[in-house]
Design a protein around this motif. Structure first.
Motif, PDB file in Angstrom:
ATOM      1  N   VAL A 188       0.631  -1.037   0.034  1.00 40.42           N
ATOM      2  CA  VAL A 188      -0.161   0.178  -0.089  1.00 40.42           C
ATOM      3  C   VAL A 188       0.822   1.098  -0.171  1.00 40.42           C
ATOM      4  O   VAL A 188       0.422   2.134  -0.866  1.00 40.42           O
ATOM      5  N   LEU A 189       1.917   1.125   0.923  1.00 38.93           N
ATOM      6  CA  LEU A 189       2.713   2.534   0.833  1.00 38.93           C
ATOM      7  C   LEU A 189       3.665   2.706  -0.345  1.00 38.93           C
ATOM      8  O   LEU A 189       4.304   3.660  -0.369  1.00 38.93           O
ATOM      9  N   GLY A 190       3.624   1.623  -1.316  1.00 38.95           N
ATOM     10  CA  GLY A 190       4.584   1.638  -2.250  1.00 38.95           C
ATOM     11  C   GLY A 190       6.049   1.487  -1.855  1.00 38.95           C
ATOM     12  O   GLY A 190       6.277   0.945  -0.693  1.00 38.95           O
ATOM     13  N   GLU A 191       7.070   1.613  -2.786  1.00 38.38           N
ATOM     14  CA  GLU A 191       8.323   1.259  -2.541  1.00 38.38           C
ATOM     15  C   GLU A 191       9.213   2.130  -1.858  1.00 38.38           C
ATOM     16  O   GLU A 191       9.804   2.883  -2.525  1.00 38.38           O
ATOM     17  N   LEU A 192       8.848   2.550  -0.507  1.00 33.78           N
ATOM     18  CA  LEU A 192       9.713   3.425   0.179  1.00 33.78           C
ATOM     19  C   LEU A 192      11.025   2.658   0.720  1.00 33.78           C
ATOM     20  O   LEU A 192      11.088   1.558   0.727  1.00 33.78           O
ATOM     21  N   GLN A 193      11.975   3.659   0.714  1.00 36.33           N
ATOM     22  CA  GLN A 193      13.067   2.900   1.335  1.00 36.33           C
ATOM     23  C   GLN A 193      12.831   2.922   2.914  1.00 36.33           C
ATOM     24  O   GLN A 193      13.025   3.763   3.877  1.00 36.33           O
ATOM     25  N   PHE A 194      12.252   1.606   3.319  1.00 38.06           N
ATOM     26  CA  PHE A 194      11.785   1.645   4.870  1.00 38.06           C
ATOM     27  C   PHE A 194      13.092   1.589   5.793  1.00 38.06           C
ATOM     28  O   PHE A 194      13.084   2.093   6.772  1.00 38.06           O
ATOM     29  N   ASN A 195      14.306   0.929   5.117  1.00 40.73           N
ATOM     30  CA  ASN A 195      15.235   0.959   6.039  1.00 40.73           C
ATOM     31  C   ASN A 195      15.853   2.276   6.214  1.00 40.73           C
ATOM     32  O   ASN A 195      16.308   2.341   7.327  1.00 40.73           O
TER      33      ASN A 195
END
Lengths: 455, 209
Positions: free
Chosen positions: A413-420
């Motif tokens: 849902v949030l898309g490909e964010l750089q979660f790290n």
């Protein structure tokens, strides 16, 4: 991944959240003020309702409520609405109410409010530049652009509050840090405060009497003629006003002193109350908790440092790791899938509830401390903005606490964010905030007993 | 200079109702340019000729003690504020006519101030609830002032005036409603009943510099 889709009523929950936000606004935040602009209350409640819905959707994900496609749909819808609120509605109204308070700009309120909003959007957009928050394949008008920036602001806020809270909590709970305050200390300060007030009063009486005499003499002097009459009138008024300005300066200094003494006395009274509270059963319980939390705080600071120094990225969530440990090291066999689901639910539930509760309490304290009848609308909208961004970022970071099968929906849902990046950023800001808080509290603590001596 | 007796009057009310502006107006005959938050208590003094022109003419200093803060303040703030409530000769309760809550909070303000008053009647309060009986026997005279009357739209004015009339009856107080401080003439008459020998203070029209 999950069991059969159970039917769960969705929309009633949103109404419930809206109602809770409404009541909270009315009973807690605005209990001393009159709500004149209902749009503020509506905007606050809507922000709260849609933020809580996000948490609800995570719970639904874990429980397997509704169908997978229906959950995805609600996620997307909710996300669009909350971004709309946080980026368009709330900032616009903040600008509008700020402009309304300024007399000069009041006539062209809408125009200036729009200008404020465009300025906000400019800085909001610029926020993306220094951070590696997006992968290059995203277009300029994608939703990831907005979420990523909201995420940065929200994560910064979370880390700041978290860092300060981690340090402040044991400091306030533990009675070890309580300064020794006796009744005679308080009485002595109160006596000084009243003496200062009396001095202010007597000086103001002198000023009032002198001005009155000058005014009366002025009337007499208007009747005085001749050269010597003029000289006399000029010199006497000059010395009169010189005296007045001297006394006025003394009064200003004394008034500043009286304010300081007042705040000092309030501080001592508060400390005395805390000492009395610490002697009760509840106080002792909190004191014990304080020791526990101080260990937890040290542990968190240590872990944040390790993460940064060794550039560590957490791979597994605590639930899966805990289960791995029990299965592999303790040799206990159980239905992993079943327990994973339930423990995740409990853990995530606890995180959600404590986040919401903690934030609402902090917001209330903040609001009561800094708002006045003029600025209450602006401040509560700013708090709504903070609250919305905080909750969106909580969802972002909560991903790490959930097992893989539940994580996917958030990622989708949030898309490909750089979660790290967000986790790393959280660690950095947390560390900075915690260490600064320790320094700040240390200085404040040391300075306090000396202040009493000096005054 | 003839000896001047001390008259201490408290000015109480929620923050933002206009207490500091009112005190400044009464004492300096000027409109307060930039009101800011009152921390603690700010005092100002007005010289008043009582019974001017008569043989009993006497000049008094009226000390107006403007106590800042809100009714919902922490108990540490309230305990500290209490030192200002000693030996008070009168109380002015200020409320904002455009804000109903500020009027309702006046009950709590008066309770807070009167509880600290060491009057011989010994005012007893049952768990902080408002009790009209207390005010009937209260030896400390009260004056109710409503501000920002001009900011109320024409059609609502009667309703507001009725409400405040009830309020002043409850307090057994005299009532004055003020317009915007920028008007050129403002005349107030202040009657403090019950004050030793029923003095009537007349503020002549105040001119602005």
């Amino acid at each position: 991944s999950s069991s059969s889709s159970i039917y769960f009523p969705f929309y009633p929950w949103q109404v419930l959240f809206f109602g809770f936000g409404w009541l909270f606004f009315m009973r807690q935040l605005f209990k001393d003020y009159e709500v004149r602009q209902y749009v503020v209350q509506v905007v606050f409640s809507v922000t709260f309702a849609f933020s809580c819905t996000m948490f609800e959707l995570i719970i639904f994900e874990i429980l397997g409520a509704l169908s997978s496609s229906s959950r995805y749909f609600h996620w997307k819808l909710n996300l669009y609405v909350i971004l709309l609120v946080l980026i368009f509605v709330v900032p616009f109204y903040i600008g509008y109410f700020v402009v309304s308070n300024i007399r000069l700009l009041q006539r062209q309120r809408l125009l200036f409010a729009c200008m404020v909003w465009f300025t906000f959007m400019y800085f909001f957009w610029k926020l993306g530049d220094p951070f590696p928050i997006l992968s290059p394949k995203h277009g300029i008008l994608s939703i990831e652009q907005l979420i990523s920036r909201v995420g940065v602001i929200g994560v910064t806020l979370m880390a700041l509050l978290s860092g300060f809270g981690a340090v402040n909590c044991p400091y306030t709970y533990m009675s070890y840090f309580l300064r020794n305050v006796t009744d005679s200390d308080i009485l002595a300060l109160e006596r000084r405060l009243l003496q200062t007030m009396d001095m202010i009063v007597s000086k103001k009486k002198r000023i009032a009497m002198t001005r009155r005499q000058m005014y009366q003499r002025g009337e007499d002097q208007n009747k005085q003629t001749g050269f010597w009459g003029m000289i006399k009138s000029v010199t006497s008024t000059q010395t009169g006003s010189e005296n007045l300005s001297l006394i006025q300066q003394e009064v200003d200094a004394l008034e500043e002193l009286s304010r300081q003494l007042f705040l000092e006395t309030v501080d001592l009274q508060a400390t005395k109350e805390r000492i009395e509270y610490s002697k009760t059963f509840q106080g002792k319980y909190f004191n014990f908790l304080g020791y526990f939390f101080s260990i937890y705080c040290v542990w968190k600071i240590f872990m944040a440092t390790i993460n940064i120094v060794f550039d560590r990225v957490g791979k597994t969530d605590p639930v899966t790791r805990g289960i791995e440990i029990t299965v592999n090291y303790l040799g206990i066999q159980f239905d992993v899938k079943f327990w994973s689901q339930h423990i995740s639910f409990i853990l995530v539930g606890i995180i959600i509830v404590t986040s919401i509760r903690g934030l609402l309490i902090t917001l209330t304290k903040f609001f009561c401390a800094i708002s006045s009848s003029k600025s209450s609308n602006v401040i509560v909208l700013v708090l709504a903005q903070i609250m919305g961004m905080y909750f969106v970022s909580s969802v972002l970071l909560m991903r790490m606490s959930m097992p893989l099968e539940y994580r996917s929906i958030v990622t989708e849902v949030l898309g490909e964010l750089q979660f790290n990046f967000y986790h790393r950023w959280f660690d950095v800001i947390f560390l900075v905030s915690a260490l600064s808080s320790i320094l700040f509290l240390y200085l404040a603590h040391k300075q306090a007993p000396e202040k009493h001596m000096a005054l | 200079m003839a000896s001047l007796d001390r008259v201490k009057v408290l000015v109480l009310g929620d923050s933002g109702v206009g207490k500091s502006s009112l005190v400044h107006l009464l004492c300096q005959n000027q409109v307060l340019g930039n009101p800011s938050w009152t921390v603690g208590c700010s005092v100002d003094v007005r010289v008043q000729d009582y019974k001017e022109g008569t043989p009993e003419e006497k000049t008094y200093y009226i000390e107006l003690w403007d106590v800042g803060g809100s009714v919902g303040s922490a108990s540490s703030v309230k305990s500290t504020r209490a030192v200002f409530y000693n030996s008070v000769n009168g109380i002015i309760l200020v409320h904002d006519l455009t804000n109903k809550k500020s009027s309702q909070n006046l009950y709590r303000w008066s309770l807070e101030a009167l509880n600290k008053d060491s009057s011989p009647t010994g005012v007893i309060v049952s768990n902080g609830d408002y009790d009209r009986e207390q005010f009937a026997e209260n030896p400390v005279p009260l004056l109710l002032i409503g501000t920002k009357f001009d900011q109320i739209p024409e059609n609502k004015r009667n309703e507001v005036l009725t409400r405040t009339a009830f309020l002043s009856e409850d307090f057994n107080a005299e009532e004055i409603n003020l317009c915007n401080f920028n008007t050129t003439f403002l005349s107030l008459s202040l009657q403090m009943t019950g004050f030793t020998d029923r003095k009537r203070f007349n503020f002549k029209s105040l001119h602005y510099d």
